[in-house]
Design an enzyme around this catalytic site. Structure first.
Site, PDB file in Angstrom:
ATOM      1  N   SER A  16       0.805  -1.218   0.000  1.00  0.00           N
ATOM      2  CA  SER A  16       0.000   0.000   0.000  1.00  0.00           C
ATOM      3  C   SER A  16       0.841   1.272   0.000  1.00  0.00           C
ATOM      4  CB  SER A  16      -0.944   0.016   1.210  1.00  0.00           C
ATOM      5  OG  SER A  16      -0.203   0.028   2.421  1.00  0.00           O
ATOM      6  N   SER A 134      14.788  -7.735   4.096  1.00  0.00           N
ATOM      7  CA  SER A 134      15.401  -7.583   5.409  1.00  0.00           C
ATOM      8  C   SER A 134      15.704  -6.108   5.611  1.00  0.00           C
ATOM      9  CB  SER A 134      16.664  -8.451   5.494  1.00  0.00           C
ATOM     10  OG  SER A 134      17.318  -8.273   6.729  1.00  0.00           O
ATOM     11  N   TYR A 148      14.098  -4.606  16.806  1.00  0.00           N
ATOM     12  CA  TYR A 148      13.885  -4.605  15.349  1.00  0.00           C
ATOM     13  C   TYR A 148      15.014  -5.362  14.663  1.00  0.00           C
ATOM     14  CZ  TYR A 148      13.744  -2.923  10.535  1.00  0.00           C
ATOM     15  OH  TYR A 148      13.724  -2.854   9.158  1.00  0.00           O
ATOM     16  N   LYS A 152      14.920  -8.783  12.054  1.00  0.00           N
ATOM     17  CA  LYS A 152      15.525  -8.846  10.725  1.00  0.00           C
ATOM     18  C   LYS A 152      16.687  -9.843  10.690  1.00  0.00           C
ATOM     19  CE  LYS A 152      12.753  -6.147   8.548  1.00  0.00           C
ATOM     20  NZ  LYS A 152      11.874  -6.705   7.494  1.00  0.00           N
ATOM     21  N   PHE A 181      16.009   4.537   2.866  1.00  0.00           N
ATOM     22  CA  PHE A 181      15.381   4.994   1.639  1.00  0.00           C
ATOM     23  C   PHE A 181      14.250   5.961   1.971  1.00  0.00           C
ATOM     24  CE2 PHE A 181      17.856   1.674  -0.149  1.00  0.00           C
ATOM     25  CZ  PHE A 181      18.015   2.001  -1.490  1.00  0.00           C
TER      26      PHE A 181
END
Length: 278
Positions: A16, A134, A148, A152, A181
């Site tokens: 989404s 990942s 977190y 991963k 990113f």
């Protein structure tokens, strides 16, 4: 739909927004078919080359129904992109049990739920690609991201083992390790924060939350280019086990590899001394 027999069928979870959305767009641009899986209510914009399904990775029934709908529509799933997930910042001791369980339920167990639903079809056809998203944080941990990081790291371990298990069946697995990113990953809608704050960790965690807020929207990586790199990798037919994305990911992974080798060599004598003498 006969012309679609030569097109690859992709299923992308977490489609989404963010990287999942960009991957879906890149798949369409590349001429393939895409099933966009998302937890939120599905938009009514399907066409001959695109399908949207409602899928909550933490709900096995939801996953099963979505996969069945996708396979009924397009006949198969050739490429699975396990992208759904979210981040959580907070010290290891600060993150409570409920917060940790919820994170693992989505980032790890959710991935397993989708794998179990998609793999039977791939095994039957003896072909397929699995792309598990990942993170740079799945290879190199940092203060404030520990839980977190743990999710991963689990994704990476599961993916390494899975790659060996399914290789004889014609199925390839790739672990993608993106750096920072420019998506909404650092926004409040995607990034969780531990409720508890412990003053003793002020020195090691001071300003982390503010730094993430300041970085949000200014990350160095272009998600559209990352998505194109993933699609091009699959189309190349030579998908690697690991694909790091972003200069920040490359630099930090390289630095950790150098550090690990140095540490291993420094303690080699002790390491080898623990074996039985032959």
């Amino acid at each position: 739909m006969n012309d679609n027999q030569n097109r690859k069928v992709w299923l992308v979870t977490g489609a989404s927004r963010g990287l999942g959305q960009e991957i879906s767009r890149a798949v369409r641009t590349g001429g393939d078919l895409v099933v966009r899986a998302m937890r939120s209510p599905v938009p009514n914009d399907d066409d001959d080359y695109q399908m949207t399904v409602q899928l909550d990775v933490t709900d096995e029934r939801s996953v099963k129904q979505a996969i069945e709908a996708a396979e009924h529509r397009f006949g198969r799933i050739d490429i699975l992109v396990n992208n759904a997930g979210y981040g959580l910042i907070g010290g290891i001791e600060e993150v409570n049990a409920q917060e940790a369980r919820a994170l693992f339920a989505t980032n790890v167990e959710g991935m397993l739920n989708v794998l179990r639903a998609v793999l039977p079809g791939m095994r039957k056809r003896r072909s397929g690609n699995i792309v598990n998203i990942s993170s740079l944080g799945g290879f190199s941990a940092s203060a404030g991201w520990g839980v977190y990081n743990a999710t991963k790291f689990a994704v990476e371990g599961l993916s390494e083992a899975l790659a060996v298990e399914v290789a004889p069946l014609g199925i390839a697995v790739t672990i993608v390790e993106p750096g920072y990113f420019r998506t909404d990953f650092l926004a409040n809608s995607s990034l969780g924060r531990a409720e508890r704050i412990i003053g003793d960790y002020h020195e090691s965690l001071s300003g982390l939350s503010n730094r993430m807020v300041q970085l949000s929207g200014k990350q160095p990586g272009d998600p559209a280019l990352a998505a194109k790199a993933i699609v091009d990798m699959i189309h190349s037919g030579t998908a690697p086990l690991r694909l790091a994305l972003g200069s920040d990911a490359y630099d930090r992974i390289a630095a950790k590899l150098d550090s690990m080798r140095q540490n291993l060599q420094q303690w080699e004598t002790v390491t080898r001394s623990t074996s039985f003498k032959v």
